[in-house]
Design a protein around this motif. Structure first.
Motif, mmCIF file in Angstrom:
data_model
loop_
_atom_site.group_PDB
_atom_site.id
_atom_site.type_symbol
_atom_site.label_atom_id
_atom_site.label_comp_id
_atom_site.label_asym_id
_atom_site.label_seq_id
_atom_site.Cartn_x
_atom_site.Cartn_y
_atom_site.Cartn_z
ATOM 1 N N GLY A 6 -23.547 -0.671 53.369
ATOM 2 C CA GLY A 6 -22.579 -1.483 54.088
ATOM 3 C C GLY A 6 -21.266 -1.694 53.347
ATOM 4 O O GLY A 6 -20.322 -2.236 53.916
ATOM 5 N N ARG A 7 -21.182 -1.272 52.085
ATOM 6 C CA ARG A 7 -19.975 -1.507 51.288
ATOM 7 C C ARG A 7 -18.767 -0.769 51.852
ATOM 8 O O ARG A 7 -17.676 -1.323 51.917
ATOM 9 N N VAL A 8 -18.932 0.492 52.256
ATOM 10 C CA VAL A 8 -17.802 1.249 52.801
ATOM 11 C C VAL A 8 -17.305 0.599 54.090
ATOM 12 O O VAL A 8 -16.100 0.415 54.277
ATOM 13 N N MET A 11 -15.265 -2.377 53.182
ATOM 14 C CA MET A 11 -13.938 -2.022 52.659
ATOM 15 C C MET A 11 -12.995 -1.617 53.786
ATOM 16 O O MET A 11 -11.825 -2.028 53.805
ATOM 17 N N VAL A 12 -13.497 -0.837 54.727
ATOM 18 C CA VAL A 12 -12.669 -0.385 55.849
ATOM 19 C C VAL A 12 -12.284 -1.575 56.735
ATOM 20 O O VAL A 12 -11.121 -1.708 57.136
ATOM 21 N N THR A 13 -13.225 -2.455 57.009
ATOM 22 C CA THR A 13 -12.947 -3.643 57.821
ATOM 23 C C THR A 13 -11.878 -4.505 57.177
ATOM 24 O O THR A 13 -10.925 -4.940 57.833
ATOM 25 N N ARG A 14 -12.003 -4.736 55.882
ATOM 26 C CA ARG A 14 -11.017 -5.557 55.165
ATOM 27 C C ARG A 14 -9.640 -4.890 55.165
ATOM 28 O O ARG A 14 -8.617 -5.553 55.340
ATOM 29 N N ALA A 15 -9.603 -3.580 54.959
ATOM 30 C CA ALA A 15 -8.330 -2.854 54.956
ATOM 31 C C ALA A 15 -7.666 -2.921 56.325
ATOM 32 O O ALA A 15 -6.452 -3.124 56.425
ATOM 33 N N ARG A 16 -8.456 -2.763 57.381
ATOM 34 C CA ARG A 16 -7.900 -2.840 58.739
ATOM 35 C C ARG A 16 -7.330 -4.223 59.024
ATOM 36 O O ARG A 16 -6.235 -4.345 59.572
#
Length: 62
Positions: A6-8, A11-16
């Motif tokens: 779930g880490r990737v 990271m993608v959710t936070r970046a978005r």
């Protein structure tokens, strides 16, 4: 990289949410950290990379 499940996605959710990007793991702690190719090629590339028109260049990781 050895990431927890779930880490990737996190990271993608936070970046978005931040309208930012994910840094390439091969360029972490270097003088020229780069945007992750997988993130850059993803569905949000137009939105997340639009803030840097003309300033991006493709590099090979060290």
């Amino acid at each position: 990289m050895d990431l927890q499940p779930g880490r990737v996605a996190d990271m993608v959710t936070r970046a978005r949410r931040a309208e930012g990007h994910v840094v390439c793991h091969a360029t972490l702690r270097t003088a020229t950290p780069a945007i992750c190719r997988g993130f850059a090629d993803g569905p949000d590339k137009g939105r997340s990379l639009a803030r840097a028109p003309g300033t991006l260049r493709e590099i090979s990781p060290p």
